[in-house]
Design a protein around this motif. Structure first.
Motif, PDB file in Angstrom:
ATOM      1  N   VAL A  51      -0.978   0.204   3.156  1.00 37.94           N
ATOM      2  CA  VAL A  51       0.147  -0.125   2.285  1.00 37.94           C
ATOM      3  C   VAL A  51       0.653   1.151   1.636  1.00 37.94           C
ATOM      4  O   VAL A  51      -0.037   1.772   0.835  1.00 37.94           O
ATOM      5  N   ARG A  52       1.854   1.545   2.004  1.00 36.38           N
ATOM      6  CA  ARG A  52       2.524   2.701   1.401  1.00 36.38           C
ATOM      7  C   ARG A  52       3.897   2.223   0.935  1.00 36.38           C
ATOM      8  O   ARG A  52       4.920   2.637   1.461  1.00 36.38           O
ATOM      9  N   SER A  53       3.908   1.303  -0.004  1.00 34.96           N
ATOM     10  CA  SER A  53       5.159   0.664  -0.398  1.00 34.96           C
ATOM     11  C   SER A  53       5.470   0.957  -1.849  1.00 34.96           C
ATOM     12  O   SER A  53       4.592   0.951  -2.700  1.00 34.96           O
ATOM     13  N   GLY A  54       6.745   1.224  -2.130  1.00 37.17           N
ATOM     14  CA  GLY A  54       7.183   1.514  -3.488  1.00 37.17           C
ATOM     15  C   GLY A  54       8.079   2.728  -3.509  1.00 37.17           C
ATOM     16  O   GLY A  54       7.970   3.626  -2.665  1.00 37.17           O
ATOM     17  N   PRO A  55       9.003   2.785  -4.461  1.00 35.69           N
ATOM     18  CA  PRO A  55      10.030   3.839  -4.465  1.00 35.69           C
ATOM     19  C   PRO A  55       9.504   5.255  -4.659  1.00 35.69           C
ATOM     20  O   PRO A  55      10.205   6.212  -4.350  1.00 35.69           O
TER      21      PRO A  55
END
Length: 289
Positions: free
Chosen positions: A205-209
């Motif tokens: 998981v590499r999610s986010g601004p």
């Protein structure tokens, strides 16, 4: 403050303690810190820390007292980094008890399919409101639901049943009739938890601004599920050995404008691909191979 954790203890009267909205969380935090003179650096961090604590009064009080014990910008910055990281040792902050609460609730689900559905929800970014129809469709595609007839209507029925179990265990929060989200702290623990029957380290998981959405070659090779949602992703590898991937989330990356022709040639197990709100106009023919 956690109903699941409280089930482990004897008590005479059951009192429901509601989670605090962000403004009230900040007021509680400020109340504990009111006698302290804060540097500008510490004051700037005050706005960032309470929102990471899921509105749980006990946790807010604990972290505020921890910070109050050492009014130091570097120490506060370290605590903030630990709280905002997707993966980390929460025991370092004294939150091992909250992790235990997650474990109790998680094991209380009993069925592996319910556990898998929960862990799948952690693929979405922190505080992301997840469309229920999308989540159920993903669960169906991954084969988590009891659905003898391969229709979305049948899958939705079982998906809503699972969803009620997850919200009933306080592991997902209902935002409306159409959306749910995962509590921030529980999401951190879910990301660290291995899917039932799978090897450790198959979800990335590499999610986010503020996240760099690039995986290493060996991570692509190990991956079963990859989430790069809203991660400033601009390009994907040309070709990799990543044949085990079943879910690939690439949505909300407007700077991702193309996928090279060989990319999909090894993705033989791909079941879920989300490309909405990317800059991609044309898919390579290898997607149908």
């Amino acid at each position: 403050t956690d109903p699941v954790l409280l089930r482990s203890f004897g008590f005479d009267q059951k009192i429901k303690v509601e989670k605090l909205p962000h403004n009230d969380s900040r007021k509680l935090f400020d109340k504990i810190m009111e006698d302290e003179k804060l540097s500008k650096e510490c004051y700037d961090l005050v706005g960032l820390i309470p929102k990471e604590l899921s509105g749980l009064p006990g946790v807010i009080s604990f972290i505020a007292m921890l910070l109050k014990s050492k009014i130091d910008a570097e120490f506060w910055g370290t605590i903030k980094d630990k709280l905002t990281a997707d993966v980390g040792e929460s025991e370092d902050l004294g939150l091992g008890g909250l992790f235990k609460a997650f474990e109790i609730a998680y094991e209380g689900l009993k069925e592996d399919r319910c556990k898998s559905c929960l862990l799948y929800a952690a693929l979405f970014p922190k505080e992301f409101t997840i469309p229920i129809n999308v989540l159920v469709e993903c669960w169906k595609a991954e084969g988590f639901l009891c659905c003898p007839a391969p229709t979305f209507l049948k899958a939705r029925g079982d998906g809503i049943f699972v969803l009620h179990k997850l919200t009933g265990h306080y592991l997902l929060e209902s935002c409306s009739e159409q959306y749910v989200k995962m509590p921030i702290l529980f999401r951190r623990f879910a990301i660290r938890t291995t899917f039932p029957g799978e090897k450790v380290g198959t979800s990335f998981v590499r999610s986010g601004p503020k996240i760099d959405g690039h995986l290493k070659d060996d991570e692509w090779k190990m991956a079963r599920r990859v989430s790069l949602i809203q991660s400033q992703l601009e390009e994907l590898p040309v070709s990799l050995e990543c044949g085990g991937i079943s879910t690939l989330f690439l949505q909300l990356n407007p700077d991702l404008r193309s996928i090279k022709e060989p990319f999909f040639t090894t993705l033989k197990e791909l079941r879920v691909l989300d490309l909405h709100s990317t800059g991609i106009q044309l898919l390579p023919s290898s997607i149908s191979s």
